[in-house]
Design a protein around this motif. Structure first.
Motif, PDB file in Angstrom:
ATOM      1  N   SER A 219      -9.918   5.436 -28.948  1.00 32.10           N
ATOM      2  CA  SER A 219     -12.261   5.448 -29.250  1.00 32.10           C
ATOM      3  C   SER A 219     -12.413   4.065 -30.280  1.00 32.10           C
ATOM      4  N   ILE A 220     -12.986   3.750 -29.741  1.00 33.51           N
ATOM      5  CA  ILE A 220     -13.441   1.584 -29.312  1.00 33.51           C
ATOM      6  C   ILE A 220     -14.688   1.807 -30.445  1.00 33.51           C
ATOM      7  N   MET A 221     -14.644   1.790 -31.882  1.00 33.50           N
ATOM      8  CA  MET A 221     -16.446   0.524 -32.640  1.00 33.50           C
ATOM      9  C   MET A 221     -16.169  -0.346 -32.937  1.00 33.50           C
ATOM     10  N   LYS A 222     -17.586  -1.192 -31.821  1.00 32.51           N
ATOM     11  CA  LYS A 222     -17.262  -2.377 -31.998  1.00 32.51           C
ATOM     12  C   LYS A 222     -18.702  -3.528 -32.679  1.00 32.51           C
ATOM     13  N   GLU A 223     -18.823  -4.434 -32.505  1.00 25.25           N
ATOM     14  CA  GLU A 223     -19.925  -5.346 -33.521  1.00 25.25           C
ATOM     15  C   GLU A 223     -19.634  -6.231 -33.508  1.00 25.25           C
ATOM     16  N   LEU A 224     -21.059  -6.699 -33.135  1.00 27.12           N
ATOM     17  CA  LEU A 224     -21.411  -8.705 -32.372  1.00 27.12           C
ATOM     18  C   LEU A 224     -21.211  -8.861 -33.480  1.00 27.12           C
ATOM     19  N   GLY A 225     -20.281  -9.996 -33.648  1.00 26.42           N
ATOM     20  CA  GLY A 225     -20.301 -10.938 -34.956  1.00 26.42           C
ATOM     21  C   GLY A 225     -20.986 -12.293 -34.073  1.00 26.42           C
ATOM     22  N   LEU A 226     -21.664 -13.305 -35.474  1.00 26.72           N
ATOM     23  CA  LEU A 226     -22.284 -14.728 -34.884  1.00 26.72           C
ATOM     24  C   LEU A 226     -21.577 -15.279 -33.850  1.00 26.72           C
ATOM     25  N   LYS A 227     -20.407 -15.395 -34.278  1.00 26.35           N
ATOM     26  CA  LYS A 227     -19.452 -16.299 -33.709  1.00 26.35           C
ATOM     27  C   LYS A 227     -20.077 -18.043 -33.735  1.00 26.35           C
ATOM     28  N   GLU A 228     -20.330 -18.190 -35.646  1.00 28.71           N
ATOM     29  CA  GLU A 228     -21.544 -19.624 -35.747  1.00 28.71           C
ATOM     30  C   GLU A 228     -20.587 -21.022 -34.912  1.00 28.71           C
ATOM     31  N   TYR A 229     -19.875 -20.727 -34.599  1.00 27.03           N
ATOM     32  CA  TYR A 229     -18.889 -22.191 -33.374  1.00 27.03           C
ATOM     33  C   TYR A 229     -17.600 -21.703 -33.482  1.00 27.03           C
ATOM     34  N   LYS A 248     -22.296 -15.880 -27.700  1.00 32.21           N
ATOM     35  CA  LYS A 248     -23.114 -15.198 -29.353  1.00 32.21           C
ATOM     36  C   LYS A 248     -23.031 -14.307 -28.896  1.00 32.21           C
ATOM     37  N   ASN A 249     -23.857 -13.993 -28.185  1.00 29.18           N
ATOM     38  CA  ASN A 249     -24.019 -12.369 -27.063  1.00 29.18           C
ATOM     39  C   ASN A 249     -23.466 -11.807 -26.918  1.00 29.18           C
ATOM     40  N   GLU A 250     -21.700 -11.935 -26.175  1.00 28.09           N
ATOM     41  CA  GLU A 250     -20.979 -10.840 -25.963  1.00 28.09           C
ATOM     42  C   GLU A 250     -20.183 -10.891 -26.522  1.00 28.09           C
ATOM     43  N   PHE A 251     -18.947 -10.441 -26.563  1.00 30.19           N
ATOM     44  CA  PHE A 251     -18.199  -9.413 -27.743  1.00 30.19           C
ATOM     45  C   PHE A 251     -17.479 -10.735 -26.756  1.00 30.19           C
ATOM     46  N   SER A 252     -16.129 -11.105 -27.279  1.00 31.96           N
ATOM     47  CA  SER A 252     -14.943 -12.472 -27.092  1.00 31.96           C
ATOM     48  C   SER A 252     -14.193 -12.414 -26.164  1.00 31.96           C
ATOM     49  N   ILE A 253     -14.081 -10.773 -26.600  1.00 27.99           N
ATOM     50  CA  ILE A 253     -12.555 -10.094 -25.606  1.00 27.99           C
ATOM     51  C   ILE A 253     -13.155  -8.770 -25.184  1.00 27.99           C
ATOM     52  N   SER A 254     -12.455  -8.457 -24.345  1.00 30.02           N
ATOM     53  CA  SER A 254     -13.082  -6.925 -23.187  1.00 30.02           C
ATOM     54  C   SER A 254     -12.151  -6.111 -23.916  1.00 30.02           C
ATOM     55  N   ASP A 255     -13.115  -4.702 -23.903  1.00 33.01           N
ATOM     56  CA  ASP A 255     -12.411  -3.217 -24.447  1.00 33.01           C
ATOM     57  C   ASP A 255     -10.867  -3.327 -24.014  1.00 33.01           C
ATOM     58  N   GLU A 256     -10.648  -4.112 -22.805  1.00 39.50           N
ATOM     59  CA  GLU A 256      -9.267  -3.203 -21.910  1.00 39.50           C
ATOM     60  C   GLU A 256      -8.116  -4.594 -23.219  1.00 39.50           C
ATOM     61  N   ALA A 258      -8.502  -5.690 -26.277  1.00 42.04           N
ATOM     62  CA  ALA A 258      -8.452  -4.497 -27.348  1.00 42.04           C
ATOM     63  C   ALA A 258      -7.189  -3.526 -27.267  1.00 42.04           C
ATOM     64  N   LEU A 259      -7.967  -3.045 -26.778  1.00 52.99           N
ATOM     65  CA  LEU A 259      -6.782  -1.587 -26.393  1.00 52.99           C
ATOM     66  C   LEU A 259      -5.176  -2.729 -26.478  1.00 52.99           C
ATOM     67  N   GLN A 260      -4.613  -3.945 -25.033  1.00 55.27           N
ATOM     68  CA  GLN A 260      -4.197  -4.141 -25.247  1.00 55.27           C
ATOM     69  C   GLN A 260      -2.872  -4.348 -26.676  1.00 55.27           C
ATOM     70  N   LEU A 261      -4.253  -5.585 -27.171  1.00 50.59           N
ATOM     71  CA  LEU A 261      -3.952  -5.808 -29.080  1.00 50.59           C
ATOM     72  C   LEU A 261      -3.322  -4.344 -29.330  1.00 50.59           C
ATOM     73  N   LEU A 262      -4.005  -3.466 -29.505  1.00 54.40           N
ATOM     74  CA  LEU A 262      -4.056  -1.993 -30.338  1.00 54.40           C
ATOM     75  C   LEU A 262      -2.898  -1.666 -29.993  1.00 54.40           C
ATOM     76  N   ARG A 263      -1.506  -1.542 -28.754  1.00 56.66           N
ATOM     77  CA  ARG A 263      -0.454  -1.307 -28.718  1.00 56.66           C
ATOM     78  C   ARG A 263       0.667  -2.402 -29.283  1.00 56.66           C
ATOM     79  N   LEU A 264       0.452  -3.290 -29.186  1.00 64.08           N
ATOM     80  CA  LEU A 264       0.819  -4.473 -29.492  1.00 64.08           C
ATOM     81  C   LEU A 264       1.733  -4.476 -31.346  1.00 64.08           C
ATOM     82  N   THR A 265      -0.579  -3.967 -31.919  1.00 62.11           N
ATOM     83  CA  THR A 265      -0.105  -3.985 -33.334  1.00 62.11           C
ATOM     84  C   THR A 265       0.609  -2.234 -33.950  1.00 62.11           C
TER      85      THR A 265
END
Length: 297
Positions: A219-229, A248-256, A258-265
């Motif tokens: 399960s994924i909980m996510k929060e949009l960052g300001l990504k100032e630059y 700024k108004n979109e997440f920089s990666i998809s949930d898919e 994010a799950l790839q990064l989970l598997r790597l971790t």
């Protein structure tokens, strides 16, 4: 032994190549997409100090810093560095990252995180040689000296390797903790990610997107960052670029992803057998592992 390939750095002494190079080298047999590179061992620094008659026990650290940056390389050593650099250029590397790799990093009670020098987007031999000296000089910086004194760590015998590694022109990059550093939950992986190069996040200048993923339920909980630059490669060095309103108004990666990064971790943590702090970059949907270290205080 002055220079070893990154692939073989894990067979050298930790004191010679430093924690950053040593840990990354160990992962090469287990994780794909680790950029190629080579490591200048701490013996290289000692040879440089001797050649330039720099006495670290007799001079102030600020004086040593200046002497290192103005010093010259022994001809044989310079040829060895340039040859190693040419070899990775032949493998298709256009720019390199030059990173300090001290054996006195990632200690249980002292991480030295962000205190040693890193130079990005190095594109020729002159820049490379200058960058190596900057990394060495950072070992003697007032910040490092004060931190070591506070932690009661001796710096009298310099153990500073330098990692020269192909640079990833990242679309997005970030940092992962295999345990939640706030709640200390071992069931959660925390991902901080934003556009461009990861130094913006590491330095604290960019507020990244946050993903918290449960290892079992996914399960994924996510929060949009300001990504100032975002930090991007310039003609030389790196430069700040404006993030668009859309970015700024979109997440920089998809949930898919994010799950790839989970598997790597989970793969890295299982191999290391301890909680890990990972730096990564993504280019053209390929995930690159840039650094692995234990989660420290």
């Amino acid at each position: 032994m002055h220079i070893v390939s990154l692939e073989k750095a894990c067979y050298a002494e930790l004191q010679a190549v430093g924690s950053k190079a040593y840990n990354l080298s160990k992962m090469i047999q287990h994780v794909s997409h680790i950029p190629t590179g080579f490591v200048l061992t701490s013996h290289t620094l000692h040879s440089f100090l001797t050649f330039n008659q720099i006495e670290i026990k007799a001079e102030d650290s600020s004086v040593i810093e200046k002497k290192i940056q103005s010093g010259t390389f022994p001809l044989g050593l310079q040829k060895e560095i340039v040859s190693s650099y040419a070899n990775i250029q032949g493998a298709g590397v256009k720019a390199v990252a030059v990173r300090s790799s001290s054996a006195l990093e990632d200690l249980e009670n002292a991480s030295f995180a962000g205190q040693y020098e890193t130079i990005l987007n190095v594109r020729n031999r002159e820049e490379l040689l200058t960058s190596i000296k900057k990394c060495w000089a950072s070992y003697f910086s007032s910040v490092v000296q004060a931190y070591a004194e506070d932690k009661e760590i001796s710096l009298s015998n310099p153990q500073m390797g330098v990692l020269v590694q192909g640079m990833v022109e990242a679309d997005v990059s970030g940092v992962i903790f295999s345990v939640n550093p706030i709640t200390e939950s071992e069931d959660e992986v925390v991902i901080n990610v934003a556009y461009g190069l990861g130094e913006g996040i590491v330095s604290g200048g960019v507020t990244p997107d946050l993903f918290i993923i449960h290892k079992q339920t996914k399960s994924i909980m996510k929060e949009l960052g300001l990504k100032e630059y975002k930090l991007v490669s310039g003609f030389t060095g790196i430069t700040k670029a404006v993030t668009t309103d859309k970015e700024k108004n979109e997440f920089s990666i998809s949930d898919e992803t994010a799950l790839q990064l989970l598997r790597l971790t989970k793969q890295v943590e299982q191999y290391c057998q301890y909680a890990v702090d990972i730096e990564f970059a993504i280019k053209n949907k390929h995930i690159y592992l840039l650094q692995v270290r234990p989660v420290t205080t």
